[in-house]
Design an enzyme around this catalytic site. Structure first.
Site, PDB file in Angstrom:
ATOM      1  N   SER A  38       0.827  -1.194   0.000  1.00 28.88           N
ATOM      2  CA  SER A  38       0.000   0.000   0.000  1.00 28.88           C
ATOM      3  C   SER A  38       0.873   1.259   0.000  1.00 28.88           C
ATOM      4  O   SER A  38       1.734   1.408  -0.857  1.00 28.88           O
ATOM      5  CB  SER A  38      -0.963  -0.041   1.198  1.00 28.88           C
ATOM      6  OG  SER A  38      -2.015   0.876   1.049  1.00 28.88           O
ATOM      7  N   ASP A 158      -5.848  -2.955  -2.580  1.00 28.80           N
ATOM      8  CA  ASP A 158      -4.866  -2.806  -1.505  1.00 28.80           C
ATOM      9  C   ASP A 158      -4.273  -4.141  -1.038  1.00 28.80           C
ATOM     10  O   ASP A 158      -4.990  -5.044  -0.632  1.00 28.80           O
ATOM     11  CB  ASP A 158      -5.568  -2.110  -0.335  1.00 28.80           C
ATOM     12  CG  ASP A 158      -4.632  -1.727   0.785  1.00 28.80           C
ATOM     13  OD1 ASP A 158      -3.421  -1.991   0.687  1.00 28.80           O
ATOM     14  OD2 ASP A 158      -5.120  -1.154   1.776  1.00 28.80           O
TER      15      ASP A 158
END
Length: 281
Positions: A38, A158
């Site tokens: 991320s 993500d």
């Protein structure tokens, strides 16, 4: 001996990671394998390219620009953080990523991203900072706040959904010593209650495997922290983490708070430098 480093995400909390990265670059501390998740994947780009100060600058210089982060962007594109601005305008024009230096430095760089169909984490290698930037974008695409990213017939989001801290993958890749740069203080545990799950189920009802990963995320995250603790005891892992909770929200735009967290990252890494040197011997 093979060494690896993992940079955790956490939205704008990742500015702590930027401070650690600049300490590493100031002291030419390198690793054979680099893993980013991320926001940690975004910041890792500056590390593997050897661009001191870039991770901090790209997190703070443009926060007042609505193309960087705004409700207007979310309504117009489906991305709170403007994907074209973050993954093309900045790295290609405003603060160019040094692709040649990345290849010259020779560190293998992987990002974690979640396959929305399977609900499993995947760890593609970034070999070119321009051609493979969609991997970084996918790793950083937060649920609800971002669109899914299509890659090779699948859609991704993500990396923290399926694997927030990929220490097991780093072990599988043959790393004997692994450094983990976290964005939560030591002792932190995720709460089991997930108030957003009803909204997530409504939005992603076509992706049951990803929903299961989201539902299990807290338990899996805490289990990974326990596993990291065991690895630290065995002497195969080393943790760099904030001294206490960072006063930063996932979408924090306050530059003073961001600067403070960045400075804490640098300070903590500097304070642990002696122990880190011993660990990597």
């Amino acid at each position: 001996m093979s060494t690896g480093i993992i940079f955790e995400g956490g939205g704008m909390r990742g500015i702590f990671v930027a401070g650690v990265i600049d300490y590493f670059l100031d002291n030419d501390i390198r690793f054979d394998n680099v893993y980013g998740v991320s926001a940690g994947a975004c910041h890792a780009c500056s590390y593997v390219c050897g661009q001191r100060g870039r991770a901090y600058a790209t997190s703070t210089d443009y926060v007042d620009d609505p193309r960087y982060c705004s409700m207007k962007s979310l309504r117009k594109t489906g991305d709170l953080f403007g994907s074209d601005f973050l993954y093309h305008e900045i790295p290609e024009k405003l603060y160019p990523i040094d692709n040649e230096e990345f290849k010259h430095r020779g560190m293998k760089f992987r990002v974690a991203m979640t396959n929305c169909i399977t609900g499993e984490a995947e760890y593609p290698e970034v070999k070119d900072m321009h051609e493979d930037m969609e991997y970084v974008r996918a790793s950083s695409s937060l649920p609800v706040l971002s669109r899914m990213v299509p890659i090779d017939g699948y859609v991704y989001m993500d990396g923290g959904i399926a694997d927030s801290i990929p220490i097991r993958r780093a072990e599988e890749d043959g790393n004997d010593k692994i450094v983990l740069v976290l964005t939560r203080p030591c002792g932190y545990r995720k709460h089991e209650t997930q108030p957003l799950m009803p909204a997530l189920r409504a939005k992603y009802h076509r992706y049951p495997n990803m929903l299961k990963a989201l539902s299990d995320r807290n338990r899996n995250y805490n289990a990974t922290l326990d596993y990291i603790g065991e690895a630290v005891t065995k002497g195969t892992a080393f943790v760099i983490a904030p001294m206490g909770p960072l006063d930063i929200g996932r979408t924090e735009m306050n530059k003073d708070k961001l600067k403070k967290a960045y400075e804490e990252g640098y300070f903590v890494a500097e304070g642990l430098s002696g122990k880190l040197e011993e660990f990597l011997k």
